[in-house]
Design a protein around this motif. Sequence first.
Motif, PDB file in Angstrom:
ATOM      1  N   TRP A  49     -13.685 -55.295  15.706  1.00  0.00           N
ATOM      2  CA  TRP A  49     -13.125 -56.621  15.386  1.00  0.00           C
ATOM      3  C   TRP A  49     -12.755 -56.503  13.661  1.00  0.00           C
ATOM      4  CZ3 TRP A  49     -10.676 -59.787  18.832  1.00  0.00           C
ATOM      5  CH2 TRP A  49     -11.248 -59.681  20.176  1.00  0.00           C
ATOM      6  N   PHE A  50     -11.332 -56.922  13.478  1.00  0.00           N
ATOM      7  CA  PHE A  50     -11.268 -57.104  11.997  1.00  0.00           C
ATOM      8  C   PHE A  50     -10.747 -58.348  11.646  1.00  0.00           C
ATOM      9  CE2 PHE A  50     -11.431 -52.749  13.393  1.00  0.00           C
ATOM     10  CZ  PHE A  50     -11.740 -51.945  12.600  1.00  0.00           C
ATOM     11  N   SER A  51     -11.105 -58.636  10.413  1.00  0.00           N
ATOM     12  CA  SER A  51     -10.326 -59.866   9.754  1.00  0.00           C
ATOM     13  C   SER A  51      -9.217 -59.502   8.947  1.00  0.00           C
ATOM     14  CB  SER A  51     -11.333 -60.839   9.067  1.00  0.00           C
ATOM     15  OG  SER A  51     -10.660 -62.008   8.664  1.00  0.00           O
ATOM     16  N   ILE A  52      -7.884 -59.245   9.705  1.00  0.00           N
ATOM     17  CA  ILE A  52      -6.834 -58.709   8.860  1.00  0.00           C
ATOM     18  C   ILE A  52      -5.636 -60.011   8.767  1.00  0.00           C
ATOM     19  CG2 ILE A  52      -7.313 -56.460   9.431  1.00  0.00           C
ATOM     20  CD1 ILE A  52      -5.335 -56.491  11.499  1.00  0.00           C
ATOM     21  N   GLN A  53      -4.625 -59.601   7.881  1.00  0.00           N
ATOM     22  CA  GLN A  53      -3.885 -60.683   7.348  1.00  0.00           C
ATOM     23  C   GLN A  53      -2.507 -60.073   8.233  1.00  0.00           C
ATOM     24  OE1 GLN A  53      -4.356 -63.572   6.048  1.00  0.00           O
ATOM     25  NE2 GLN A  53      -6.533 -62.700   6.123  1.00  0.00           N
ATOM     26  N   ASN A  54      -1.293 -60.751   8.245  1.00  0.00           N
ATOM     27  CA  ASN A  54      -0.253 -60.259   8.925  1.00  0.00           C
ATOM     28  C   ASN A  54       0.413 -58.881   8.231  1.00  0.00           C
ATOM     29  OD1 ASN A  54       0.090 -62.584  10.261  1.00  0.00           O
ATOM     30  ND2 ASN A  54       1.363 -63.799   9.206  1.00  0.00           N
ATOM     31  N   GLN A  55       0.302 -58.976   7.108  1.00  0.00           N
ATOM     32  CA  GLN A  55       0.671 -57.554   6.498  1.00  0.00           C
ATOM     33  C   GLN A  55       0.015 -56.369   7.084  1.00  0.00           C
ATOM     34  OE1 GLN A  55       3.377 -56.921   4.479  1.00  0.00           O
ATOM     35  NE2 GLN A  55       2.530 -54.722   5.160  1.00  0.00           N
ATOM     36  N   HIS A  56      -1.368 -56.538   7.349  1.00  0.00           N
ATOM     37  CA  HIS A  56      -2.095 -55.483   8.032  1.00  0.00           C
ATOM     38  C   HIS A  56      -1.792 -55.104   9.356  1.00  0.00           C
ATOM     39  CE1 HIS A  56      -4.910 -57.079   5.013  1.00  0.00           C
ATOM     40  NE2 HIS A  56      -4.624 -55.939   4.528  1.00  0.00           N
ATOM     41  N   VAL A  57      -1.103 -56.143  10.006  1.00  0.00           N
ATOM     42  CA  VAL A  57      -0.651 -56.089  11.551  1.00  0.00           C
ATOM     43  C   VAL A  57       0.618 -55.071  11.363  1.00  0.00           C
ATOM     44  CG1 VAL A  57       0.355 -57.197  13.479  1.00  0.00           C
ATOM     45  CG2 VAL A  57      -1.546 -58.339  12.305  1.00  0.00           C
ATOM     46  N   LEU A  58       1.414 -55.449  10.364  1.00  0.00           N
ATOM     47  CA  LEU A  58       2.591 -54.557  10.201  1.00  0.00           C
ATOM     48  C   LEU A  58       2.304 -53.367   9.961  1.00  0.00           C
ATOM     49  CD1 LEU A  58       5.063 -57.283   8.262  1.00  0.00           C
ATOM     50  CD2 LEU A  58       5.011 -56.444  10.478  1.00  0.00           C
ATOM     51  N   ASP A  59       1.154 -53.034   8.993  1.00  0.00           N
ATOM     52  CA  ASP A  59       0.732 -51.578   8.748  1.00  0.00           C
ATOM     53  C   ASP A  59       0.308 -51.082  10.018  1.00  0.00           C
ATOM     54  OD1 ASP A  59       1.091 -52.270   6.148  1.00  0.00           O
ATOM     55  OD2 ASP A  59      -0.790 -52.443   5.455  1.00  0.00           O
ATOM     56  N   PHE A  60      -0.435 -51.646  10.818  1.00  0.00           N
ATOM     57  CA  PHE A  60      -0.849 -50.949  12.206  1.00  0.00           C
ATOM     58  C   PHE A  60       0.471 -50.544  12.944  1.00  0.00           C
ATOM     59  CE2 PHE A  60      -1.344 -51.522  16.656  1.00  0.00           C
ATOM     60  CZ  PHE A  60      -2.553 -51.298  16.843  1.00  0.00           C
ATOM     61  N   ILE A  61       1.480 -51.473  12.828  1.00  0.00           N
ATOM     62  CA  ILE A  61       2.575 -51.007  13.785  1.00  0.00           C
ATOM     63  C   ILE A  61       3.361 -49.654  13.158  1.00  0.00           C
ATOM     64  CG2 ILE A  61       5.069 -51.850  14.228  1.00  0.00           C
ATOM     65  CD1 ILE A  61       3.755 -54.990  14.442  1.00  0.00           C
ATOM     66  N   ASN A  62       3.648 -49.952  11.777  1.00  0.00           N
ATOM     67  CA  ASN A  62       4.090 -48.832  11.205  1.00  0.00           C
ATOM     68  C   ASN A  62       3.292 -47.379  11.399  1.00  0.00           C
ATOM     69  OD1 ASN A  62       6.506 -50.293  10.332  1.00  0.00           O
ATOM     70  ND2 ASN A  62       5.336 -50.712   8.327  1.00  0.00           N
ATOM     71  N   ILE A  63       1.875 -47.648  11.241  1.00  0.00           N
ATOM     72  CA  ILE A  63       1.032 -46.419  11.468  1.00  0.00           C
ATOM     73  C   ILE A  63       1.143 -45.648  12.603  1.00  0.00           C
ATOM     74  CG2 ILE A  63      -1.318 -45.580  11.437  1.00  0.00           C
ATOM     75  CD1 ILE A  63      -1.632 -47.832   9.005  1.00  0.00           C
ATOM     76  N   CYS A  64       1.411 -46.666  13.853  1.00  0.00           N
ATOM     77  CA  CYS A  64       1.219 -46.155  15.040  1.00  0.00           C
ATOM     78  C   CYS A  64       2.563 -45.587  15.420  1.00  0.00           C
ATOM     79  CB  CYS A  64       1.011 -47.425  16.200  1.00  0.00           C
ATOM     80  SG  CYS A  64      -0.786 -47.877  16.034  1.00  0.00           S
ATOM     81  N   LYS A  65       3.811 -46.076  14.950  1.00  0.00           N
ATOM     82  CA  LYS A  65       5.261 -45.643  15.278  1.00  0.00           C
ATOM     83  C   LYS A  65       5.210 -44.219  14.542  1.00  0.00           C
ATOM     84  CE  LYS A  65       7.990 -49.911  15.234  1.00  0.00           C
ATOM     85  NZ  LYS A  65       8.778 -50.550  14.313  1.00  0.00           N
ATOM     86  N   LYS A  66       4.359 -43.933  13.433  1.00  0.00           N
ATOM     87  CA  LYS A  66       4.326 -42.522  12.842  1.00  0.00           C
ATOM     88  C   LYS A  66       3.529 -41.737  13.478  1.00  0.00           C
ATOM     89  CE  LYS A  66       5.581 -43.976   8.262  1.00  0.00           C
ATOM     90  NZ  LYS A  66       5.204 -44.430   6.991  1.00  0.00           N
ATOM     91  N   GLY A  67       2.427 -42.302  14.231  1.00  0.00           N
ATOM     92  CA  GLY A  67       1.220 -41.488  14.801  1.00  0.00           C
ATOM     93  C   GLY A  67       1.691 -40.843  16.034  1.00  0.00           C
TER      94      GLY A  67
END
Length: 92
Positions: A74-92
Amino acid sequence: MGFIYLLMTNLGEQEVHKIGVTKNSVLRRVSQLQTGNSNKIEILHIYESKNYKLLEKWLHGRFDIYKTEADNEWFSIQNQHVLDFINICKKG
């Protein structure tokens, strides 16, 4: 093939996110996590990947400094980090 997912729930007034993986249904995994948790757990994003375990390990490292006090997935992340997650997964 497996799934990497991003979940969200509230811990008091703080939003926390879980980065996890499963080979089975993400809905089933959420149901397991929901047991004993009075706060609603929401699915934010799901990605299917053959490299799901490697991707999870990389994302956990990327967001390590945002881990909650429980020091688990579990992580305390902000909206920008959620977008980072999405972008990383799209590339992965």
